[in-house]
Design a protein around this motif. Structure first.
Motif, PDB file in Angstrom:
ATOM      1  N   TYR A   1       0.996   5.379   0.854  1.00  0.00           N
ATOM      2  CA  TYR A   1       0.360   6.449   1.620  1.00  0.00           C
ATOM      3  C   TYR A   1       1.011   7.785   1.252  1.00  0.00           C
ATOM      4  O   TYR A   1       2.209   7.847   0.951  1.00  0.00           O
ATOM      5  N   ARG A   2       0.228   8.870   1.338  1.00  0.00           N
ATOM      6  CA  ARG A   2       0.719  10.193   0.974  1.00  0.00           C
ATOM      7  C   ARG A   2       0.212  11.238   1.961  1.00  0.00           C
ATOM      8  O   ARG A   2      -0.888  11.100   2.513  1.00  0.00           O
ATOM      9  N   SER A   3       1.021  12.265   2.147  1.00  0.00           N
ATOM     10  CA  SER A   3       0.623  13.372   3.011  1.00  0.00           C
ATOM     11  C   SER A   3       1.261  14.660   2.493  1.00  0.00           C
ATOM     12  O   SER A   3       2.253  14.623   1.753  1.00  0.00           O
TER      13      SER A   3
ATOM     14  N   ASP B   1      -0.544  12.568   9.219  1.00  0.00           N
ATOM     15  CA  ASP B   1      -1.723  12.732   8.346  1.00  0.00           C
ATOM     16  C   ASP B   1      -1.585  12.014   7.002  1.00  0.00           C
ATOM     17  O   ASP B   1      -2.012  12.522   5.956  1.00  0.00           O
ATOM     18  N   TYR B   2      -1.013  10.823   7.032  1.00  0.00           N
ATOM     19  CA  TYR B   2      -0.892  10.052   5.792  1.00  0.00           C
ATOM     20  C   TYR B   2      -2.253   9.472   5.397  1.00  0.00           C
ATOM     21  O   TYR B   2      -3.014   8.990   6.237  1.00  0.00           O
ATOM     22  N   GLU B   3      -2.546   9.516   4.114  1.00  0.00           N
ATOM     23  CA  GLU B   3      -3.758   8.921   3.566  1.00  0.00           C
ATOM     24  C   GLU B   3      -3.370   7.857   2.538  1.00  0.00           C
ATOM     25  O   GLU B   3      -2.479   8.087   1.716  1.00  0.00           O
ATOM     26  N   ARG B   4      -4.057   6.743   2.607  1.00  0.00           N
ATOM     27  CA  ARG B   4      -3.763   5.677   1.648  1.00  0.00           C
ATOM     28  C   ARG B   4      -4.331   6.043   0.288  1.00  0.00           C
ATOM     29  O   ARG B   4      -5.512   6.409   0.179  1.00  0.00           O
ATOM     30  N   ILE B   5      -3.495   5.940  -0.722  1.00  0.00           N
ATOM     31  CA  ILE B   5      -3.942   6.307  -2.066  1.00  0.00           C
ATOM     32  C   ILE B   5      -4.045   5.093  -2.992  1.00  0.00           C
ATOM     33  O   ILE B   5      -4.405   5.248  -4.167  1.00  0.00           O
TER      34      ILE B   5
ATOM     35  N   TYR C   1       4.882  16.800  -1.473  1.00  0.00           N
ATOM     36  CA  TYR C   1       4.247  15.577  -0.970  1.00  0.00           C
ATOM     37  C   TYR C   1       5.264  14.712  -0.230  1.00  0.00           C
ATOM     38  O   TYR C   1       6.463  14.724  -0.542  1.00  0.00           O
TER      39      TYR C   1
ATOM     40  N   HIS D   1       0.848  -1.185   0.000  1.00  0.00           N
ATOM     41  CA  HIS D   1       0.000   0.000   0.000  1.00  0.00           C
ATOM     42  C   HIS D   1       0.888   1.242   0.000  1.00  0.00           C
ATOM     43  O   HIS D   1       1.973   1.241   0.611  1.00  0.00           O
TER      44      HIS D   1
ATOM     45  N   ASP E   1       1.420   7.915  -9.026  1.00  0.00           N
ATOM     46  CA  ASP E   1       0.402   8.736  -8.373  1.00  0.00           C
ATOM     47  C   ASP E   1       0.008   9.846  -9.340  1.00  0.00           C
ATOM     48  O   ASP E   1       0.754  10.822  -9.533  1.00  0.00           O
TER      49      ASP E   1
ATOM     50  N   TYR F   1       5.706  10.647   0.982  1.00  0.00           N
ATOM     51  CA  TYR F   1       5.215   9.289   0.709  1.00  0.00           C
ATOM     52  C   TYR F   1       5.836   8.266   1.663  1.00  0.00           C
ATOM     53  O   TYR F   1       7.021   8.367   2.006  1.00  0.00           O
TER      54      TYR F   1
END
Length: 356
Positions: A295-297, A303-307, A328, A293, A319, A330
């Motif tokens: 993740y990016r923030s 505050d990482y979100e899975r993309i 960004y 997986h 991405d 990662y």
């Protein structure tokens, strides 16, 4: 006698002589069917735990002539019991059980063995057992060898048995035993042996631990992840064989689960492009790896979100949801087939240029 009658008589005599000469030739041995009587049961075993005798014996594989006998030809068994009495020279046997192969309960047939238990025996007496086999064709075997059982007061079985699953391990816990089965206090050696099976009520003949454990806990480190196991514990009164075992504890079950996550991915590179950021990393070596997986923030370390919507089965990712003129951050994780997710990889920073 006229000529016609004389000719008929001569013809009949010729036929008779021909038939006689054929019948007087060499005779073949007649086919003798195999005996329907099974051979007598051998190797009968008996174990006594408190007031219960546990008998087991193999299903005969031959008939009385020593020829192979298909187990499907066995219809069942009859168990006979007698008490050993000094005043009686010959034991007086009485039938106490009839076991059919179609519906053997409460006996059990497993791996070519028959198991049956005799409950409600009395202390201070000696019981004798014999078994006979019956075939589908009505044949009856002779009696098996005699097996003896002498019930003795045993220790109480462990209470409150519980199981806790781990990663390739099951931990068992139970209350310490301090009494005999009649409730009286016991002050001698107390140990425990653990039995395991893969079906309810069916256990390996030998305990998991070769020597009794003295504490009220045991770790089964030979358990495989994803497989359900069943356990029972018995109390013993000696640290060495032969010891006397108590009746069974209650049964518990447990299924170990893989709880070890993969290592975090390494050697991550990020390359910004026009309207996208391209990532690569080294492949993990775990055999049970399922994927990755990403993740990016926009904030370092938080505050990482899975993309990634689904697990990636490759070590590259593009991405294409980035904005121009943005910084960004990662991180990547690895996930195994049991759903365990690794720690995050080292963070990688990149900046997407504005297009003029």
């Amino acid at each position: 006698m006229n000529a016609g009658l004389r000719t008929a008589v001569h013809a009949a005599a010729a036929v008779f002589l021909l038939a006689s000469s054929v019948s007087c030739g060499r005779k073949t041995d007649p086919l003798t069917p195999d005996s329907p009587r099974p051979a007598a049961v051998t190797g009968i075993k008996v174990a006594v735990r408190d007031m219960v005798a546990y008998l087991s014996w193999p299903i005969p594989a031959k008939n009385v002539e020593g020829k192979s006998l298909d187990p499907a030809e066995i219809s069942g068994f009859r168990v006979y019991r007698a008490e050993a009495v000094k005043e009686r020279k010959r034991p007086l046997y009485r039938q106490v059980a009839e076991i059919t192969m179609v519906n053997p309960a409460p006996a059990e047939v497993r791996n070519g063995m028959v198991s049956w238990s005799d409950t409600g025996l009395q202390y201070g007496r000696v019981y004798l057992y014999r078994v006979r086999t019956y075939s589908m064709k009505g044949g009856v075997s002779g009696y098996s060898d005699e097996a003896r059982a002498a019930p003795l007061l045993s220790l109480s079985p462990p209470k409150n048995l519980a199981a806790e699953s781990g990663d390739a391990v099951v931990t068992l816990m139970w209350d310490a035993v301090t009494t005999k089965s009649d409730g009286s206090m016991y002050q001698g050696f107390v140990g425990y042996v653990v039995y395991r099976g893969t079906e309810p009520g069916k256990y390996d003949e030998a305990p998991l631990n070769k020597e009794p454990v003295s504490a009220g806990t045991y770790r089964d480190t030979a358990a495989a992840n994803g497989k359900q196991y069943y356990y029972r514990v018995r109390t013993v009164d000696s640290p060495v064989m032969p010891w006397q075992e108590s009746p069974d504890s209650s049964e518990v079950s447990a299924t170990p689960r893989d709880r070890t996550p993969p290592d975090p991915p390494t050697n991550i590179t990020v390359v910004p492009g026009i309207g996208r950021v391209f990532l690569t990393w080294s492949e993990n070596q775990e055999r049970d790896l399922a994927g990755y997986h990403v993740y990016r923030s926009v904030k370092s370390g938080a505050d990482y979100e899975r993309i990634t919507v689904k697990l990636l089965n490759r070590t590259t990712f593009s991405d294409e949801t980035v904005k121009q003129g943005t910084t960004y951050y990662y991180v990547i994780t690895a996930v195994d087939k049991s759903g365990n997710e690794s720690l995050r990889s080292r963070e990688k920073k990149t900046y997407t240029e504005k297009i003029r």
